[in-house]
Motif scaffolding. Structure first.
Motif, PDB file in Angstrom:
ATOM      1  N   ASP A 170      98.708  50.420  52.288  1.00  0.00           N
ATOM      2  CA  ASP A 170      97.347  50.281  51.779  1.00  0.00           C
ATOM      3  C   ASP A 170      96.539  49.293  52.617  1.00  0.00           C
ATOM      4  O   ASP A 170      95.356  49.498  52.873  1.00  0.00           O
ATOM      5  CB  ASP A 170      97.366  49.814  50.322  1.00  0.00           C
ATOM      6  CG  ASP A 170      97.812  50.916  49.372  1.00  0.00           C
ATOM      7  OD1 ASP A 170      97.786  52.096  49.786  1.00  0.00           O
ATOM      8  OD2 ASP A 170      98.193  50.594  48.232  1.00  0.00           O
ATOM      9  N   VAL A 171      97.192  48.206  53.029  1.00  0.00           N
ATOM     10  CA  VAL A 171      96.510  47.228  53.881  1.00  0.00           C
ATOM     11  C   VAL A 171      96.113  47.873  55.203  1.00  0.00           C
ATOM     12  O   VAL A 171      95.019  47.654  55.725  1.00  0.00           O
ATOM     13  CB  VAL A 171      97.407  45.992  54.127  1.00  0.00           C
ATOM     14  CG1 VAL A 171      96.775  45.062  55.165  1.00  0.00           C
ATOM     15  CG2 VAL A 171      97.636  45.234  52.824  1.00  0.00           C
ATOM     16  N   SER A 172      97.000  48.697  55.741  1.00  0.00           N
ATOM     17  CA  SER A 172      96.715  49.407  56.981  1.00  0.00           C
ATOM     18  C   SER A 172      95.459  50.258  56.845  1.00  0.00           C
ATOM     19  O   SER A 172      94.571  50.237  57.714  1.00  0.00           O
ATOM     20  CB  SER A 172      97.905  50.290  57.365  1.00  0.00           C
ATOM     21  OG  SER A 172      97.579  51.158  58.426  1.00  0.00           O
TER      22      SER A 172
ATOM     23  N   GLU B 242      96.887  55.446  61.118  1.00  0.00           N
ATOM     24  CA  GLU B 242      98.320  55.587  60.876  1.00  0.00           C
ATOM     25  C   GLU B 242      98.962  54.217  60.692  1.00  0.00           C
ATOM     26  O   GLU B 242      98.600  53.261  61.392  1.00  0.00           O
ATOM     27  CB  GLU B 242      98.997  56.313  62.048  1.00  0.00           C
ATOM     28  CG  GLU B 242      98.497  57.728  62.298  1.00  0.00           C
ATOM     29  CD  GLU B 242      98.909  58.684  61.194  1.00  0.00           C
ATOM     30  OE1 GLU B 242      99.863  58.354  60.460  1.00  0.00           O
ATOM     31  OE2 GLU B 242      98.269  59.744  61.061  1.00  0.00           O
ATOM     32  N   PRO B 243      99.928  54.087  59.776  1.00  0.00           N
ATOM     33  CA  PRO B 243     100.632  52.811  59.607  1.00  0.00           C
ATOM     34  C   PRO B 243     101.312  52.334  60.885  1.00  0.00           C
ATOM     35  O   PRO B 243     101.423  51.126  61.110  1.00  0.00           O
ATOM     36  CB  PRO B 243     101.664  53.119  58.509  1.00  0.00           C
ATOM     37  CG  PRO B 243     101.063  54.241  57.737  1.00  0.00           C
ATOM     38  CD  PRO B 243     100.323  55.071  58.753  1.00  0.00           C
ATOM     39  N   SER B 244     101.751  53.269  61.737  1.00  0.00           N
ATOM     40  CA  SER B 244     102.409  52.870  62.982  1.00  0.00           C
ATOM     41  C   SER B 244     101.446  52.125  63.892  1.00  0.00           C
ATOM     42  O   SER B 244     101.840  51.176  64.585  1.00  0.00           O
ATOM     43  CB  SER B 244     102.968  54.100  63.701  1.00  0.00           C
ATOM     44  OG  SER B 244     101.938  55.029  63.987  1.00  0.00           O
ATOM     45  N   ALA B 245     100.172  52.542  63.912  1.00  0.00           N
ATOM     46  CA  ALA B 245      99.169  51.841  64.717  1.00  0.00           C
ATOM     47  C   ALA B 245      98.940  50.436  64.171  1.00  0.00           C
ATOM     48  O   ALA B 245      98.789  49.475  64.939  1.00  0.00           O
ATOM     49  CB  ALA B 245      97.865  52.629  64.729  1.00  0.00           C
ATOM     50  N   PHE B 246      98.921  50.309  62.835  1.00  0.00           N
ATOM     51  CA  PHE B 246      98.797  48.992  62.220  1.00  0.00           C
ATOM     52  C   PHE B 246      99.980  48.110  62.585  1.00  0.00           C
ATOM     53  O   PHE B 246      99.810  46.932  62.908  1.00  0.00           O
ATOM     54  CB  PHE B 246      98.709  49.146  60.704  1.00  0.00           C
ATOM     55  CG  PHE B 246      98.909  47.864  59.933  1.00  0.00           C
ATOM     56  CD1 PHE B 246      97.957  46.863  59.964  1.00  0.00           C
ATOM     57  CD2 PHE B 246     100.063  47.656  59.190  1.00  0.00           C
ATOM     58  CE1 PHE B 246      98.136  45.675  59.262  1.00  0.00           C
ATOM     59  CE2 PHE B 246     100.254  46.488  58.481  1.00  0.00           C
ATOM     60  CZ  PHE B 246      99.288  45.495  58.524  1.00  0.00           C
ATOM     61  N   SER B 247     101.193  48.661  62.564  1.00  0.00           N
ATOM     62  CA  SER B 247     102.398  47.886  62.885  1.00  0.00           C
ATOM     63  C   SER B 247     102.344  47.357  64.318  1.00  0.00           C
ATOM     64  O   SER B 247     102.676  46.189  64.579  1.00  0.00           O
ATOM     65  CB  SER B 247     103.648  48.741  62.680  1.00  0.00           C
ATOM     66  OG  SER B 247     103.774  49.124  61.325  1.00  0.00           O
ATOM     67  N   ARG B 248     101.940  48.203  65.266  1.00  0.00           N
ATOM     68  CA  ARG B 248     101.836  47.761  66.664  1.00  0.00           C
ATOM     69  C   ARG B 248     100.786  46.665  66.805  1.00  0.00           C
ATOM     70  O   ARG B 248     101.009  45.662  67.485  1.00  0.00           O
ATOM     71  CB  ARG B 248     101.500  48.948  67.560  1.00  0.00           C
ATOM     72  CG  ARG B 248     102.635  49.950  67.723  1.00  0.00           C
ATOM     73  CD  ARG B 248     102.339  50.922  68.858  1.00  0.00           C
ATOM     74  NE  ARG B 248     101.138  51.716  68.610  1.00  0.00           N
ATOM     75  CZ  ARG B 248     101.143  52.868  67.951  1.00  0.00           C
ATOM     76  NH1 ARG B 248     102.276  53.356  67.458  1.00  0.00           N
ATOM     77  NH2 ARG B 248     100.013  53.541  67.774  1.00  0.00           N
ATOM     78  N   TRP B 249      99.639  46.888  66.179  1.00  0.00           N
ATOM     79  CA  TRP B 249      98.570  45.883  66.248  1.00  0.00           C
ATOM     80  C   TRP B 249      99.035  44.555  65.657  1.00  0.00           C
ATOM     81  O   TRP B 249      98.781  43.501  66.241  1.00  0.00           O
ATOM     82  CB  TRP B 249      97.349  46.394  65.480  1.00  0.00           C
ATOM     83  CG  TRP B 249      96.266  45.366  65.325  1.00  0.00           C
ATOM     84  CD1 TRP B 249      95.291  45.038  66.223  1.00  0.00           C
ATOM     85  CD2 TRP B 249      96.063  44.510  64.191  1.00  0.00           C
ATOM     86  NE1 TRP B 249      94.491  44.045  65.721  1.00  0.00           N
ATOM     87  CE2 TRP B 249      94.941  43.697  64.467  1.00  0.00           C
ATOM     88  CE3 TRP B 249      96.711  44.368  62.965  1.00  0.00           C
ATOM     89  CZ2 TRP B 249      94.456  42.747  63.566  1.00  0.00           C
ATOM     90  CZ3 TRP B 249      96.240  43.413  62.070  1.00  0.00           C
ATOM     91  CH2 TRP B 249      95.131  42.616  62.368  1.00  0.00           C
ATOM     92  N   TYR B 250      99.717  44.604  64.527  1.00  0.00           N
ATOM     93  CA  TYR B 250     100.135  43.376  63.857  1.00  0.00           C
ATOM     94  C   TYR B 250     101.099  42.576  64.737  1.00  0.00           C
ATOM     95  O   TYR B 250     100.967  41.353  64.872  1.00  0.00           O
ATOM     96  CB  TYR B 250     100.790  43.701  62.515  1.00  0.00           C
ATOM     97  CG  TYR B 250     100.846  42.494  61.609  1.00  0.00           C
ATOM     98  CD1 TYR B 250      99.879  42.299  60.641  1.00  0.00           C
ATOM     99  CD2 TYR B 250     101.854  41.544  61.740  1.00  0.00           C
ATOM    100  CE1 TYR B 250      99.901  41.185  59.818  1.00  0.00           C
ATOM    101  CE2 TYR B 250     101.887  40.434  60.929  1.00  0.00           C
ATOM    102  CZ  TYR B 250     100.912  40.256  59.971  1.00  0.00           C
ATOM    103  OH  TYR B 250     100.930  39.141  59.174  1.00  0.00           O
TER     104      TYR B 250
END
Length: 338
Positions: free
Chosen positions: A297-299, A306-314
């Motif tokens: 949800d935060v993503s 995509e959550p994967s893009a959020f994970s890489r950015w984080y």
């Protein structure tokens, strides 16, 4: 540029603090604000410092509704010169337009917009703040706005919904007393949802002559538009949860093209993607501290497809995964991290 707010935003701070067994002057000194801000309503102070003060007071008092209690008895006069313009507008819609136009005079960190939602409209409020927690200031702003609407609609008026992005408190009695029963927490925005027809109901006490005089006074003292980056940043803050945080959408709202945005930001030594990144960092820190949303949800709230893009950015931003960071922030609380 550090956003400033009139110290009128601290109206009733001392009273609520003392009611909760706190020393208001000691708290003000602790965060580095001058004591004069508790008496001089027109003094300009750093918005982020005020936000931290409210969070500190709520934490020390063990009162999740500290900011809300400050706001529930606010008067329109708390808005200073802006109050005279708002009071005499012919409809609530006109009053909200005046607030949207002139709110930087009162609080440069507060962003107010009116957004259509079918047969209803949303009075949306967001805080452009680097503070990690903004619950108290957000609820204070919502309470003041709600009371302003009620001045036009009558004391028995109820919003269709009052929405808050943060988690619900254990005890909602103060929230129901201020806003009524139609409360929704954990939403994608902070705001008040009204019937469109309510916004156009005539204001029987409106004085068009006084409204014109008040507007002329405000216009004469109106500060410049400020940095272009601040205007772009406010739109980023509003568009990000909608998944529309791209230069083309911002340009459309500003009535220009993407090249103009690039050129004007470059003249201020900034870039569009850097501004988006700054607001994402601020918002993700606030969301992890609040802890009411899953990382998926935060993503989405940050505008990632995509959550994967959020994970890489984080990981690029913080050098660790969001799950690892979340575990450090709240190692003993079983938050939703799916």
């Amino acid at each position: 540029m550090t956003p400033l707010t009139r110290s009128a935003s601290l109206t009733h701070f001392s009273e609520i603090a003392r009611t909760c067994g706190l020393d208001p002057e000691a708290l003000v000194r602790e965060v580095g604000l001058p004591l004069r801000c508790l008496q001089d309503a027109d003094m300009k102070v750093a918005s982020d410092t005020v936000i931290r003060l409210l969070e500190l007071a709520a934490q020390r008092a063990g009162e999740p509704a500290f900011g809300l209690r400050m706001g529930e008895s606010r008067r329109l006069s708390n808005l200073g010169p802006l109050a005279f313009t708002v009071r005499d507008q012919p409809t609530l819609r006109h009053a909200l337009s005046a607030i949207i136009e002139h709110i930087p005079r009162h609080n440069q960190a507060l962003v107010v917009r009116l957004e259509p939602q079918g047969s209803r409209e949303v009075i949306r409020l967001e805080l452009d703040s680097a503070a990690h927690a903004t619950r108290q200031a957000t609820e204070l702003a919502l309470a003041v706005t709600f009371r302003t609407v009620a001045l036009f609609m009558g004391s028995d008026w109820q919003a269709h919904r009052v929405c808050m992005r943060h988690r619900a408190p254990p005890d909602r009695r103060v929230h129901r007393r201020v806003f009524g029963p139609r409360l929704d927490f954990g939403e994608s925005f902070n705001g008040i949802v009204c019937e469109s027809a309510d916004l156009d109901r005539p204001n029987p006490s409106a004085d068009p002559v006084m409204a014109r005089y008040a507007r002329e006074l405000l216009d004469a003292e109106k500060p410049g538009q400020g940095r272009f980056a601040d205007q772009v940043g406010q739109l980023i803050l509003l568009l990000m949860p909608l998944g529309q945080c791209h230069a083309k959408a911002v340009a459309r709202h500003l009535g220009c093209d993407r090249r103009t945005i690039t050129r004007r930001l470059a003249a201020e030594g900034l870039g569009f993607h850097a501004l988006v990144n700054r607001h994402r960092v601020q918002l993700v820190q606030q969301q992890l501290v609040d802890g009411s949303r899953s990382l998926a949800d935060v993503s989405a709230l940050l505008g990632f497809a995509e959550p994967s893009a959020f994970s890489r950015w984080y990981r690029q931003q913080f050098g660790q995964s969001a799950r690892e960071h979340l575990a450090e922030l709240r190692p003993t609380r079983p938050d939703r991290i799916a």
